[in-house]
Design an enzyme around this catalytic site. Structure first.
Site, mmCIF file in Angstrom:
data_model
loop_
_atom_site.group_PDB
_atom_site.id
_atom_site.type_symbol
_atom_site.label_atom_id
_atom_site.label_comp_id
_atom_site.label_asym_id
_atom_site.label_seq_id
_atom_site.Cartn_x
_atom_site.Cartn_y
_atom_site.Cartn_z
ATOM 1 C CB VAL A 20 -0.958 -0.003 1.199
ATOM 2 C CG1 VAL A 20 -1.778 1.294 1.226
ATOM 3 C CG2 VAL A 20 -1.892 -1.209 1.146
ATOM 4 N NE ARG A 51 8.608 -3.897 10.572
ATOM 5 C CZ ARG A 51 7.815 -4.934 10.820
ATOM 6 N NH1 ARG A 51 8.149 -6.137 10.371
ATOM 7 N NH2 ARG A 51 6.704 -4.767 11.505
ATOM 8 C CE LYS A 109 -7.208 -5.432 9.290
ATOM 9 N NZ LYS A 109 -6.153 -4.922 8.402
ATOM 10 C CB VAL A 136 -13.241 0.173 7.664
ATOM 11 C CG1 VAL A 136 -14.462 -0.731 7.508
ATOM 12 C CG2 VAL A 136 -12.866 0.314 9.130
ATOM 13 N N GLY A 138 -10.941 -0.938 2.500
ATOM 14 C CA GLY A 138 -10.128 -0.435 1.403
ATOM 15 C C GLY A 138 -10.656 0.844 0.788
ATOM 16 C CD GLU A 194 -1.006 -11.610 4.422
ATOM 17 O OE1 GLU A 194 0.152 -12.053 4.252
ATOM 18 O OE2 GLU A 194 -1.397 -10.510 4.002
ATOM 19 C CE LYS A 209 -10.614 -4.805 7.510
ATOM 20 N NZ LYS A 209 -10.568 -5.627 6.278
ATOM 21 N N GLY A 306 -5.948 -4.523 -1.451
ATOM 22 C CA GLY A 306 -5.070 -4.297 -2.591
ATOM 23 C C GLY A 306 -4.383 -2.952 -2.496
#
Length: 431
Positions: A20, A51, A109, A136, A138, A194, A209, A306
């Site tokens: 994102v 990071r 979130k 919440v 997208g 995932e 959410k 996405g």
């Protein structure tokens, strides 16, 4: 900032540069002039906290802006965009930003559902803003819709599909008749799930959410810990087939509604009628249906995840934040005046689908009917299918009843001699 009048530029600091974050950078740089015209001030990307500086990144990300010093990015920004994963260090960085009077735009979130009230209070005290459309659904503008467009109405219920992974899995199971495990594997291969899908398939992502939406819609504080959760891991092709035969589709729903004495919030798989708007939400899309007293029923629909869709929501918040900053107006603050208590969802009446395996012999239906009647549970629909010689499958849909009454009736039915097994109990929502 040192300017006494409207600023000529706003320094935008970005925390996190994953999928994102990279799209936020791409769109912010590609449409810099147009976004600045909309915002009324030049939006200047001033730092990107990551990071590791060694991670390979999209060439669109300016390497000279990368740093591992997130606190320096916060300190050097007029608006902080936070797109980190997990609660920490995001919570501390956001708290540091708002305490300094810096408005934040967050897609996190987890932080908002656990520590939102503290952040909102600190932001209000310092004159900062907290924007979180991307947290919440997208790109779906449900946060802005509830907070702004419906600010003059009284919302009675929020009902939504807010996790694309689970919607994709249930949709594929419905379309193909496949098992949960098989579809989950495919979802992981396609990038919809995932490697560790627990937060999604367990319903926890949707619960975070749900807490955010409930807080907004009902002007009350709701935390993720207040939201009972049931995931989709136990849903079988037989459940989906039985639901379809009775005119329903199974979806994982986040629900918030006014109950007896307060606010009932929950996340669980539920049946929605084939003609309900949510039944037609396929793939990884999200949709939220809002019932309001004056506006009636509204539906917000679109891509729920996405890089580009979520980046769209982030940039929308960034433009809104910039407009407020340049105009000198105060940003929106937390609305919690109603202070509705969160009540046990078991106190809310709903309909249920109950599946039973029973002995195929006379009198079975009468025995089951008596057990339901003893707890004031009435049956709306009934379907019987002979599964093998001497056995049958029963699918019943009840009229509206509380969970406690339904559970007591099912417990009694399970003890009946001709009842071989209670296969599943699922809620029917949306009606």
């Amino acid at each position: 900032m040192s300017e006494s009048g409207p600023p000529s530029r706003l320094r935008v600091g970005l925390l996190g540069c994953g999928t994102v974050g990279t799209e936020v950078v791409r769109l912010l740089l590609a449409h810099a002039e147009e976004l600045s015209q909309r915002a009324g001030v030049r939006l200047e990307l001033s730092g990107i906290a990551v990071r590791s500086l060694e991670t390979e990144r999209d060439p669109v990300v300016p390497r000279e802006l990368l740093t591992t010093d997130a606190e320096a990015v916060v300190a050097g920004s007029d608006v902080v965009v936070e797109l980190l994963a997990g609660v920490q260090p995001a919570r501390d960085l956001l708290a540091r930003a708002v305490a300094a009077g810096t408005t934040v735009v967050s897609g996190n979130k987890a932080v908002l559902a656990t520590s939102g009230p503290e952040l909102y209070e600190a932001a209000e005290a310092a004159g900062a803003g907290v924007f979180f459309e991307a947290a919440v659904a997208g790109a779906v503008p449900v946060v802005r819709g509830i907070r702004e467009s419906l600010a003059g109405d009284r919302i009675t219920r929020v009902l939504g599909i807010v996790n694309g992974t689970t919607n994709f899995i249930l949709d594929e199971m419905t379309r193909e008749g496949s098992d949960f495990a098989d579809v989950l594997t495919r979802a992981q291969e396609l990038g919809y799930a995932e490697a560790d899908p627990t937060a999604d398939v367990g319903g926890h992502d949707a619960a975070a959410k749900a807490a955010i939406l409930a807080s907004l819609a009902f002007h009350s504080r709701v935390a993720q810990a207040d939201v009972p959760v049931t995931g989709i891991t136990d849903i079988t092709p037989d459940d989906i087939e039985a639901a379809a035969a009775m005119g329903y589709t199974i979806k994982l729903l986040a629900i918030a509604e006014r109950g007896d004495g307060g606010l009932a919030v929950r996340v669980h798989p539920a049946l929605v009628a084939h003609d309900h708007p949510l039944a037609g939400v396929h793939g990884a899309y999200n949709a939220v249906v809002v019932d309001a007293e004056a506006a009636g029923t509204l539906m917000f629909y679109g891509a729920g995840a996405g890089g580009r869709p979520t980046a769209s929501a982030v940039l929308g918040d960034l433009v809104s934040a910039a407009r407020l900053r340049t105009s000198g107006a105060r940003p929106p603050v937390e609305s919690r005046y109603a202070a509705l208590p969160v009540v046990d969802p078991a106190t809310v009446s709903t309909r249920y689908l109950v599946r039973l395996d029973v002995a195929d012999r006379p009198g079975v239906l009468a025995d089951i009917a008596r057990a339901f009647a003893a707890h004031d549970v009435s049956v709306e629909k009934l379907r019987q299918v002979v599964t093998r010689e001497g056995a049958a499958g029963l699918v019943l849909v009840t009229h509206r009843q509380t969970e406690a009454a339904l559970a007591a009736a099912v417990a009694d039915i399970a003890e009946l001699d001709p009842v071989l097994r209670v296969t599943s109990v699922l809620r029917v929502e949306g009606s």
